[in-house]
Design a protein around this motif. Structure first.
Motif: not given
Length: 278
Positions: A67-72, A91-98, A108-114
């Protein structure tokens, strides 16, 4: 309709201000454009870029297992995903993947939230504190803050995929039947119900923010009302190998089209009220 040509590129996904995919010469790309479809930055990758999702000026995209987090057009963070993914949502500061094992939320730092396990999970959309996830039987509804189960919506055996949401509904695609269903979201009284069915779905359709329309990508686009009646269609003059890949609806409608016969992809921009191409 405005058109951005992407020669030598096969488009895979579109979000606000960016198109991603693969290069015919090998590798992947992310092309960033402004409101009038003028390109201002392009990134190249060793592997194809399969999915992208943006929120404000921040985007998350998936390429080569990362996963790459990109700004402009600038990569801010890169981290490895848990497993190969089939959808990404920022969404809402989280990256959700299925993926085939379930749903994973990253910070956004790559750590898992849940994480939440449902096999398989295909596509996710957020609506008013809930996440709607496609499954083999329909949709599961999770609380977005901690992924606890709120509801299961059985739509029947199929290959269900959630693509997008609006103020009061989510769009769910049955890829086995090539149909999209406008499904009402969770409310205080009563279960979610289907209010409309869109036929002959190709690629990834998208529901408008006001819930009035559904855009289905073609070699151009077909737009339906929420009940499933076609109200607008438009086609490119192209080869017989031109197909619709992805629709994305924000203030305006973006459609990603790939023409393998010409080795060129296009981003089409439609404003409402809809105007046919010349």
């Amino acid at each position: 309709m405005k058109k951005l040509a992407l020669p030598g590129k096969e488009i895979a996904s579109v979000s606000k201000g960016v198109a991603v995919g693969s290069l015919y010469e090998g590798g992947g790309f992310a092309t960033f454009f402004d409101e009038d479809l003028s390109v201002y930055e392009e990134l190249r990758f060793a592997d194809s870029v399969d999915f992208v999702s943006c929120e404000e000026n921040l985007c998350a995209l998936y390429s080569g297992g990362h996963v790459h987090v990109v700004s402009r057009g600038s990569v801010l963070k890169r981290f490895e995903s848990r497993s190969p993914i089939n959808w990404i949502l920022l969404t809402n500061g989280k990256i959700i993947v299925t993926h085939d094992e379930g749903v994973t939320a990253y910070n956004l730092d790559g750590s898992r939230a849940w994480e939440w396990n449902v096999v398989p999970a295909r596509g996710v959309a957020e609506n008013k504190g809930y996440l709607y996830v496609g499954t083999s039987f329909g949709v599961v509804v999770l609380h977005s803050n901690d992924a606890t189960l709120a509801m299961e919506v059985e739509l029947g055996t199929g290959n269900w995929r959630v693509t997008s949401s609006c103020s009061s509904a989510v769009l769910v695609v049955d890829d086995e039947e090539a149909k999209a269903y406008v499904l009402l979201t969770v409310k205080e009284l009563g279960d979610p119900e289907v209010v409309g069915v869109i036929p002959n779905v190709i690629g990834t359709p998208w529901i408008s923010p006001d819930c009035l329309y559904v855009a289905v990508p073609r070699c151009g686009v077909s737009v339906y009302d929420s009940k499933g009646h076609e109200i607008f269609s438009d086609s490119l003059e192209s080869s017989d190998e031109c197909v619709g890949i992805w629709a994305y609806w924000d203030e305006e409608l973006l459609v990603g089209v790939a023409d393998e016969g010409l080795w060129t992809s296009y981003v089409l921009l439609y404003e409402y009220p809809f105007k046919r191409s010349n």
